[in-house]
Structures are given as structure tokens and as C-alpha cells.
Design an enzyme around this catalytic site. Sequence first.
Site, PDB file in Angstrom:
ATOM      1  N   THR A   1      -6.181   4.032 -10.863  1.00  0.00           N
ATOM      2  CA  THR A   1      -6.957   4.013 -11.938  1.00  0.00           C
ATOM      3  C   THR A   1      -7.496   2.888 -12.255  1.00  0.00           C
ATOM      4  O   THR A   1      -6.572   1.762 -12.251  1.00  0.00           O
ATOM      5  CB  THR A   1      -6.469   4.551 -13.066  1.00  0.00           C
ATOM      6  OG1 THR A   1      -6.045   6.019 -12.886  1.00  0.00           O
ATOM      7  CG2 THR A   1      -7.427   4.490 -14.373  1.00  0.00           C
TER       8      THR A   1
ATOM      9  N   PHE B   1      -8.962   0.321 -14.825  1.00  0.00           N
ATOM     10  CA  PHE B   1      -9.142   0.007 -16.560  1.00  0.00           C
ATOM     11  C   PHE B   1     -10.000  -1.079 -16.710  1.00  0.00           C
ATOM     12  O   PHE B   1     -10.139  -2.051 -15.956  1.00  0.00           O
ATOM     13  CB  PHE B   1      -7.866  -0.117 -17.207  1.00  0.00           C
ATOM     14  CG  PHE B   1      -6.640   0.947 -16.863  1.00  0.00           C
ATOM     15  CD1 PHE B   1      -6.822   2.119 -17.817  1.00  0.00           C
ATOM     16  CD2 PHE B   1      -6.033   0.969 -15.783  1.00  0.00           C
ATOM     17  CE1 PHE B   1      -5.918   3.071 -17.721  1.00  0.00           C
ATOM     18  CE2 PHE B   1      -5.094   2.128 -15.589  1.00  0.00           C
ATOM     19  CZ  PHE B   1      -5.229   3.252 -16.537  1.00  0.00           C
TER      20      PHE B   1
END
Length: 267
Positions: free
Chosen positions: A165, A167
Site C-alpha cells: 500500500t 500512503f
Amino acid sequence: MGFFGPSGTFTEKAASRLGGELVGFESILEVLEAVEKGEVYAGVVPIENSIEGPVCVTLDLLVHEYDLKIRNEIMIPISQNLLLNPEAKIEDIKVIYSHIQALSQCRKFTEDMGVAVHTAPSTSAAAKLVAGEKNAGAIGTNKAAELYGLKIAARNIQDYANNVTRFVVVALEDAPRIGKDKTSIVFSMLEDKPGDLYDVLGEFARRNINLTKIESRPSKEKLGSYIFFVDFEGHRSDPEIENILNIIRSNVGYIKILGSYPAEGDD
């Protein structure tokens, strides 16, 4: 530093890389709101996952609701776990809770279990929700299990091994140029004509500027109307990048610079 919490989320893990005092908020909107109001100097929110793609709420808020800038990016490998109460067995579980992104990343696992799935505001909130419930489980982090007295009944349950992921750190201003930078922009075309998008993206190709991401989202104005998100190498203050952006401005209906920031890793 604000983050999409509460404590025990992957966003907290990403934010902890930057050091300093961390403040958890219950939603991505609340994080951005706190940054805009000056309650925190910056906020960390998820923006993209290698399995499920963009985190649409983050993109939509940055485009339509808040005039904030991306000043950093953080990549975190994601390992999803099945969290149960200590006395529970996997065969006891009838329902699993988690954030919608985590549920999507573990779709095969939950389908094989034959359980119902329900969304929660975050993976950590899901862990808190199932604490004390013998027939309910959560998908979340090691820390969430520790915080809410749960056991890890199965590890690495995501559908694909390469689960990362991305961010972003958002603030009132973006980052100064360091020489290894990325810039994120969003734009929409003046009208829907053949070749218009090609002409805009061609400005980067003609100057050998590498695009690292291209995606589209509905503009929310009418069906069939889209906005385009582009990440590319370089800082908005670089003379060549400034020139490209000025050319683009004269050929699109709308453009917003979401920020320039240090590029992490090889992207």
C-alpha cells in the site's frame, strides 16, 4: 502528525516511520480536516494498493474538498491476518469484519471460509468490534490483535503475495526539491475530442519525462465525464516541468497540482 486510525492500523505503521507524536482519527476525511484546520501539521492516509488499486475516497477528497498538498509518500508491504478471540476456532466463525480494502485484498480467503463479510471503518476498528465475539473474526494487523486481546489464527491471508500500500503525507505545503522527486497532478479536458488526452500526455513523452501512474475517475459532473490523475518524475519547480505544466494548462479545462515530493523506492 495525524493518521487514519485508530491505533493498530497499517496507516499508523506508515506514519510511525516519520517519528514524532501521532494522533489517530476515525476517517480519512477527519485526517484531512484536521490538517486544513491546523490541528495537526500533516496527515498520513492511504492512496493506492497494489492489489485493489486507488483508495478512491482519498483521491476524491484531495480533488474536490481540500486544498492540501502531498509532501511525502510511504510504501508499506501489507500482510493481512485473520484475528479471532482466544477461545474461538476458525470453524466457529460466521462473519468477518474489516476495512473494505482489506476485505477486497482477502476475497479468496473469505470465500473459501464460506463466511459473511461486513465492512468496518478501519482494520483496527474491526478488531475492536469482534473482541469477545466467539463467532466473529476480523482481518487486521499484529498490533490490532495485541491491542484487543485477539489471537492470529492465520497469517498472510491476502490473495496475492505482492501486496503493497502506498500512503501519502498531506500538509498545507508540499516538499522542496531534492533531485529525486515525483509530482502528482489531476486534470480534465475542455471537451471530449479524439486525441486530446494523447496530446497532453505527449508533452511528457516529448521531453522524456517518465509517467509513473495514470488513472481516471468520474468527474462527478455527468456520466461519461472523467478526470485524470498522473504521477510523473520531477519536481513542479524544475524549469522543464514548469514548462510542461504551463503548456498543459492552456489545453485542459481544469488542472490541480496535488504536490511534489521525494520519490520513495524505485517507482
